[in-house]
Design a protein around this motif. Sequence first.
Motif, mmCIF file in Angstrom:
data_model
loop_
_atom_site.group_PDB
_atom_site.id
_atom_site.type_symbol
_atom_site.label_atom_id
_atom_site.label_comp_id
_atom_site.label_asym_id
_atom_site.label_seq_id
_atom_site.Cartn_x
_atom_site.Cartn_y
_atom_site.Cartn_z
ATOM 1 N N PRO A 171 0.779 -1.233 0.124
ATOM 2 C CA PRO A 171 0.115 0.176 -0.037
ATOM 3 C C PRO A 171 0.794 1.121 -0.034
ATOM 4 O O PRO A 171 1.871 1.562 0.705
ATOM 5 N N VAL A 172 0.405 2.324 -0.834
ATOM 6 C CA VAL A 172 1.119 3.613 -0.838
ATOM 7 C C VAL A 172 0.339 4.567 -0.299
ATOM 8 O O VAL A 172 -0.791 4.858 -0.636
ATOM 9 N N VAL A 173 0.922 5.579 0.440
ATOM 10 C CA VAL A 173 0.481 6.806 1.004
ATOM 11 C C VAL A 173 1.093 7.847 0.408
ATOM 12 O O VAL A 173 2.198 7.954 0.454
ATOM 13 N N VAL B 157 3.963 -0.576 4.277
ATOM 14 C CA VAL B 157 3.384 0.364 3.628
ATOM 15 C C VAL B 157 4.280 1.386 3.155
ATOM 16 O O VAL B 157 5.571 1.649 3.864
ATOM 17 N N VAL C 24 -5.730 6.985 8.350
ATOM 18 C CA VAL C 24 -4.894 6.403 7.110
ATOM 19 C C VAL C 24 -4.883 4.934 7.085
ATOM 20 O O VAL C 24 -5.136 4.223 6.177
ATOM 21 N N LEU D 44 -6.579 2.289 4.349
ATOM 22 C CA LEU D 44 -5.813 1.305 3.611
ATOM 23 C C LEU D 44 -6.251 -0.010 4.169
ATOM 24 O O LEU D 44 -5.731 -0.938 3.409
ATOM 25 N N LEU E 32 -5.121 -1.635 6.754
ATOM 26 C CA LEU E 32 -3.915 -2.285 7.080
ATOM 27 C C LEU E 32 -3.913 -2.901 8.406
ATOM 28 O O LEU E 32 -4.790 -2.742 9.212
#
Lengths: 276, 63
Positions: free
Chosen positions: A161-163, A251, B51, B55, B57
């Motif tokens: 995942p990328v922020v 991430v 966040v 996502l 996570l």
Amino acid sequence: MLNGMRSVVVDKIASVTQACGLAHEVRISTEIPAEEGVVVVVEVLSNKSTYNTLELTSGRMAKVGKGDIVAGALGHRKALFGYSGHVPPALQAGDVIQMLNIGGVLGICDSINPDKGRPFDCRVLGVALHFPYLGERIGVPARVGHKRLDPEAKLETRGVPVVALAGTCMEAGKTAAACAIISRMRHRGLTIDAFKATGVSLRRDILAMEDAGARRSAIFTDLGVVTTTKTNGPALTRTMLTELAAGKPDVIVFELGDGIRVSFFPPTIPSRPGAA
Amino acid sequence: MKLLRDRFGIEPCVVTGPSTDNQVGVEIITRQLGVAACNALSEGAALGDHVIAALGLHATPAQ
């Protein structure tokens, strides 16, 4: 042997040159390629009371003053809250250029922000040389970066995942937000890698991300780019995403320099949810 | 927000920055733009949690 080759003692080695591993005694030449990324040695000609520091390769900020000998790199800048400037079409020893940012980017200043005052004027002494050929004293102009950017670099995030943090303007708080997110993720047991995709060379932001808990970090300067453009921004972003994803973090957090209205904003960031 | 949505096709998951410095800004962003807002300096943990949740996570529970 290149023309005018001699040794100079450099007082301050700017962070933009970090990959070059310069020592404080540097061999220089007066045959200077006027190209972005070329490492030049200059003498500071003026004093300033504000915006008068330089980020060193250590990450420390050092006060700069008249008479200092500084190693920096040629580059351009278009900053709303800083200086704008360009790389001159030709450059000779004795020419006067300006220090465009606190990472050691040097060029001809075109425009200033009154809050920052006039930039440091700097007299060019020569181009820093490195000696890549084992056993030979053949000096080659030093350039920033560990390796060259591949403009056709592929994007492979391996499902990590990328922020992405994009701001409306410089000094909007992108790095503060990145650090807050990284810190919280680290406290919640995640492994984070981080990088700065676009902007003007300055390592402060990625050092802050490391301090906040990022395992690894990267910046476009490592790929030989002093200032990003809409041409190289997408390839830089793809390259750093791919390289950091190879280390399998939980991430990746990255920051886009300056505002989204500026040409730095690359249109190739992954189309997944991100933080803005 | 409009630039990100219209020009780049990106749907932000949270807004932060000076516009979230007080509750007025947070409410305007939340109501008018339809996106969450958290201040990174005063609500850093909440920003991170948001966040993480966006996502999906698998993080350890918040302390």
